[in-house]
Design an enzyme around this catalytic site. Structure first.
Site, short mmCIF file in Angstrom:
data_model
loop_
_atom_site.label_atom_id
_atom_site.label_comp_id
_atom_site.label_asym_id
_atom_site.label_seq_id
_atom_site.Cartn_x
_atom_site.Cartn_y
_atom_site.Cartn_z
N ARG A 169 -12.94 1.13 14.29
CA ARG A 169 -12.05 2.25 14.60
C ARG A 169 -12.56 3.54 13.96
O ARG A 169 -12.44 4.63 14.54
CB ARG A 169 -10.62 1.96 14.12
N CYS B 93 0.81 -1.22 0.00
CA CYS B 93 0.00 0.00 0.00
C CYS B 93 0.84 1.28 0.00
O CYS B 93 1.48 1.59 -0.99
CB CYS B 93 -0.98 -0.04 1.17
N SER C 151 -7.75 -0.63 1.31
CA SER C 151 -8.13 0.42 2.24
C SER C 151 -7.18 1.60 2.01
O SER C 151 -6.09 1.65 2.58
CB SER C 151 -8.04 -0.07 3.69
N LYS D 99 -12.50 7.12 0.00
CA LYS D 99 -11.75 5.95 0.43
C LYS D 99 -12.11 4.72 -0.41
O LYS D 99 -13.29 4.39 -0.57
CB LYS D 99 -12.03 5.67 1.90
N GLU E 184 -2.49 -9.10 3.10
CA GLU E 184 -2.12 -9.70 4.39
C GLU E 184 -3.25 -9.65 5.41
O GLU E 184 -3.18 -10.30 6.47
CB GLU E 184 -0.89 -8.98 4.98
N HIS F 175 -4.17 -4.78 0.46
CA HIS F 175 -3.72 -5.35 1.73
C HIS F 175 -4.04 -6.84 1.77
O HIS F 175 -4.88 -7.30 2.54
CB HIS F 175 -4.42 -4.65 2.90
#
Length: 351
Positions: A252, A146, A196, A167, A240, A238
């Site tokens: 969050r 990223c 993200s 986003k 992972e 991402h």
């Protein structure tokens, strides 16, 4: 691990032509079989720091059941940390000076939470540049995730990332473009990847600097390799992430909204939640905003049972392939990135 063509059996050459990894007997005899030392530059924010450790450690650990891996986490001192996270770093992380002294075979650089399109505004800009410059001349291959991908494209190729307006968040389908690159061996031709991010490097930017795009989706390029086809591996998503990672990020973002550090209540990540889960979370939102519920009532356990992971298998295969490529060409002396006779401009002999 690769096959060894120890006879003139035609199947060896056929498999090699199909993109499988097949070493000559001479090449195998000169390959050093030893442990690999892999660095993890962890730039993720405090709430995700330890989870990110586990995600990448798990991927590397699952990649090969014969080789031994020493993983060396470190971070950048210019990233502000809370007291608890800093204590964790002080106890378990190495410094970049330590990393340079001991050497690495491979390096993984995580993303970081920087929404601004201008990377020069990031407090760690210069320190990250120093790590990237060092790694290119001392490490066999560096895998970037990223923001790290965006940083390398700016530092080494003069390509600045572009804001995408809102986003890019969710789980998105992707297509393999080059089925013959060794990183793609055994990978499904179509698979999903979590994203993200607020910014991107476009496919046109990758193409301009001759960075080869291996995997892309409608939201852009995901997996790419530097012009030498190995020394830098770029992830724009991402892969992972754990199954629950986007749900935790959603929580969050709710906290950020309640603390007034973001203006709007967060939307759902795309292609990730079932319709029933969305209904449950919408009900939670209504009761949270009315004061009937608190953060303690967030239905994390209930929602997590409904989540699907549609990217993990492909990610495991890609990481396994990457580790295999590094193992084939890295030098027995950890201070040297390539074994004797390997061309740094074409280490996998693919051109």
């Amino acid at each position: 691990m690769p096959l060894i063509a120890h006879t003139k059996l035609p199947s060896f050459e056929r498999l090699r032509n199909e993109g499988e990894t097949v070493l000559s007997k001479d090449r195998a005899n000169h390959q050093a079989i030893r442990e690999l030392h892999i660095g993890l530059l962890n730039m993720m924010p405090d709430p995700a720091l330890e989870a990110t450790e586990r995600q990448f450690f798990r991927l590397v650990g699952h990649s090969n059941q014969i080789a031994q891996f020493y993983l060396h986490p470190f971070t950048l001192s210019s990233i502000k940390r809370g007291e608890k996270t800093q204590a964790h770093i002080n106890q378990y992380y190495q410094s970049f000076d330590d990393i340079k002294m001991q050497g690495l075979d491979a390096l993984i650089i995580t993303g970081a939470h920087i929404e601004d399109v201008d990377l020069k505004k990031a407090p760690f800009y210069e320190q990250l540049k120093a790590v990237i410059d060092w790694s290119y001349s001392h490490v066999t291959s560096t895998l970037c995730s990223c923001l790290a991908t965006h940083a390398v494209l700016e530092f080494r190729y003069g390509q600045k990332r572009q804001a995408i307006g809102k986003k890019c968040w969710g789980v998105f389908p992707h297509q393999v473009l080059d089925r013959h690159h060794p990183l793609m061996n055994g990978v499904n031709t179509r698979f999903d990847v979590p994203h993200s991010r607020f910014n991107e490097i476009t496919k046109a930017q990758f193409d301009t600097v001759k960075v080869k795009v291996l995997v892309e989706g409608k939201i852009g390029a995901h997996l790419c390799v530097s012009e030498d086809l190995l020394r830098i591996v770029f992830f724009q998503g991402h892969p992972e992430y754990d199954t629950i990672s986007l749900l935790k990020e959603y929580k969050r973002d709710i906290i950020a909204y309640l603390e007034k550090t973001r203006e709007d209540y967060p939307p759902f990540p795309q292609r990730y939640l079932t319709e029933q889960s969305k209904a449950i979370l919408n009900e939670y939102k209504t009761k949270l905003l009315s004061g009937e519920f608190t953060l303690a009532d967030f239905p994390e356990q209930l929602i997590s049972k409904t989540l699907n992971n549609t990217w993990g298998n492909a990610t495991n295969v890609i990481i396994n392939n990457w580790i295999g490529c590094v193992y084939q060409v890295t030098h027995e002396d950890i201070d040297k990135p390539f074994m004797d006779g390997i061309n740094p401009d074409d280490p996998l002999n693919l051109k």
